[in-house]
Every structure is written in structure tokens, then in C-alpha cells.
Design an enzyme around this catalytic site. Structure first.
Site, PDB file in Angstrom:
ATOM      1  CG  ASP A  78      -0.310  -0.484   2.495  1.00 35.40           C
ATOM      2  OD1 ASP A  78       0.933  -0.482   2.572  1.00 35.40           O
ATOM      3  OD2 ASP A  78      -1.041  -0.850   3.420  1.00 35.40           O
ATOM      4  CG  ASN A 137      -9.157  -1.902  11.930  1.00 34.15           C
ATOM      5  OD1 ASN A 137      -8.199  -2.545  11.511  1.00 34.15           O
ATOM      6  ND2 ASN A 137      -9.630  -0.835  11.312  1.00 34.15           N
ATOM      7  CG  HIS A 157      -6.127  -2.558   8.835  1.00 35.16           C
ATOM      8  ND1 HIS A 157      -6.156  -1.203   9.092  1.00 35.16           N
ATOM      9  CD2 HIS A 157      -4.852  -2.938   9.093  1.00 35.16           C
ATOM     10  CE1 HIS A 157      -4.978  -0.796   9.476  1.00 35.16           C
ATOM     11  NE2 HIS A 157      -4.166  -1.828   9.496  1.00 35.16           N
ATOM     12  CD  GLU A 203      -8.946   0.596   7.565  1.00 37.06           C
ATOM     13  OE1 GLU A 203      -9.031  -0.263   8.473  1.00 37.06           O
ATOM     14  OE2 GLU A 203      -8.134   1.527   7.607  1.00 37.06           O
TER      15      GLU A 203
END
Ligand code: PGA
Length: 249
Positions: A70, A139, A141, A146
């Protein structure tokens, strides 16, 4: 049932030794290996160990090709918080990899859709990724996929969750400077790799690790979508394993 294999190490140093050992073995067996790489604080000790292996043990990256997961949208590669900059400083500048064989999505591309498509095409043109090294967000991800990301998602532009923006603001002088959007390899891009190595260290990852390994197979926890990958290993320290160990896993 989860097909994720879990290796629990004592601490982050042992995690780095285990992960770099697997990567080094792959490169020695296949000097033209294609690696998928991640940024973040978790893989840093692994990169330091690979640099040491290059300098002291002659591990050569001359034939290796890399793809990064990313990049922030709007940050040039020479920005200290860009992921291209991170990779240069932590790994590429210290090993014998050919610069043109290192692929990080370009967050400054004029045509972002084209950039995403060409990233996927480049991966296909080298025959796919042999091993993708991943981190995991608190979380759940993976890369910037996400919660809610589709299982068949390709490389694309995404809005970062407030959770992720807050967590990443620790690297920026001013939290308002954290980009709100990013380019990310998709869940499908990651799942298509031949082998996945996910690293997690520290107590803040314990819940996400437990959810990914033992929780429901669901895009609510993107890392749980690795449960059906044929060759996925989590290498984690004891703190990140805390919520797995409570059930004796
Ligand atoms: P970290 O990030 O390694 O800095 O904890 C991991 C991630 O968010 O994927």
C-alpha cells in the site's frame, strides 16, 4: 474451520528471526523469488535481520522482485512518511536489489485507476507473488483493507478508517497531516499469493489475532479471510497470542 497455522514466539526479536529465516530460505531456493512486503512497525526488525543476512551472510536480493501492499494517496516517494521512503530506508537502500524490481504503488500517480490496474498487471506479468509478508491492524485490517472490504477486492483507492488514521498519526508531526486515502492491494490480490506470512506483536493486536484465527470467516475482520488460504502462517509473539492461548490454542 481455520486453516491458519500459528507460530508463537517469545518476543518480537524471535518473530523477526523466524520470519526472516523463512524469507531467506525462499530466496536461497529461488533467487528469482517474488516477495510481497508490508510497512509498519511490526516488520521493521524482520527487515533489519534481512539486511544483516545480506551484509554478513551474503544473502543476495539481486534477482528478487518485490511488491508493497500500500501507499498513502498524495504523498510523494521522498516524503518521510511515505511507504516508498520507509522501504528505501529500512530495506532497499541496504541490499543489492535492483531498484526497478521494487514496486510500491505510486500515491502521486496522475491516473490512480490506471496505477491500480497496472500494479495488478505487473504482479501477473512476473507470475504472481511467492510470499506476502503482512501486518495486521488492531481492527483486523490487512494492508489498508478496512473492515467491510470485499473478499474479491482488487488493488484500489480506499478511505482510511478513523481508527487507522488515529493509529498512524503517531508517525506524523501534526495529526491533521495524516492522509485520509490510500492505494491498497485488495483482499483478492493478497489471497492470490502462494504463501502468506502475517506478523503480529504486542498486546494491542491480541484481539484482532484471535478474531482472525478463531472468529467467523467474515469481511468484518479482513484478516479472517485468510482462514481459507492454503498456506497461511501467523508468526506472533506471546502478547499478541494472549487471547488465543486462553483457549489453549
Ligand atoms: P503496525 O501496523 O505494524 O505499525 O502495527 C500494522 C498494520 O496496521 O497493518
Amino acid at each position: 474451520m481455520s486453516g491458519i497455522k500459528v507460530t508463537v514466539c517469545r518476543d518480537s526479536e524471535e518473530v523477526a528471526k523466524a520470519a526472516s529465516g523463512i524469507i531467506a530460505r525462499l530466496i536461497r531456493e529461488n533467487p528469482g523469488a517474488v516477495l510481497g512486503l508490508a510497512t509498519g512497525s511490526t516488520p521493521e526488525p524482520t527487515y533489519a535481520e534481512l539486511v544483516r543476512m545480506h551484509q554478513e551472510e551474503g544473502l543476495s536480493f539481486a534477482g528478487v522482485t518485490t511488491f508493497n501492499l500500500d501507499e498513502y494517496l498524495g504523498l510523494p516517494g521522498d516524503h518521510p512518511q511515505s511507504y516508498r521512503y520507509f522501504m528505501q530506508k529500512k530495506l532497499f537502500d541496504h541490499i543489492d536489489i535492483c531498484p526497478w524490481n521494487t514496486h510500491v504503488p505510486n500515491g502521486m500517480a496522475r491516473n490512480i485507476d490506471l496505477e491500480c490496474q497496472s500494479f495488478e498487471l505487473k504482479i501477473s506479468s512476473v507470475g504472481g507473488v511467492d510470499l506476502w509478508l503482512l501486518g495486521i491492524g488492531a481492527n483486523g485490517h490487512i494492508a489498508f483493507n478496512e473492515p467491510g472490504s470485499a473478499i474479491n477486492s482488487p488493488t484500489r483507492v480506499v478511505d482510511l478508517s478513523s481508527n487507522t488514521i488515529e493509529s498512524n498519526s503517531r508517525f506524523f508531526r501534526d495529526p491533521s497531516e495524516v492522509p485520509r486515502r490510500a492505494l491498497t492491494a485488495g483482499i483478492e490480490t493478497i489471497r492470490s499469493t502462494r504463501r502468506v506470512l502475517l506478523l503480529a506483536t504486542g498486546p494491542s493486536k491480541a484481539a484482532a489475532v484471535a478474531e482472525a484465527v478463531k472468529g467467523r470467516y467474515s469481511c468484518r475482520c479482513p484478516a479472517s479471510l485468510l482462514q481459507k488460504h492454503p498456506k497461511c502462517t501467523f508468526i506472533i509473539d506471546q502478547e499478541a497470542a494472549a487471547e488465543l492461548q486462553s483457549t489453549g490454542r
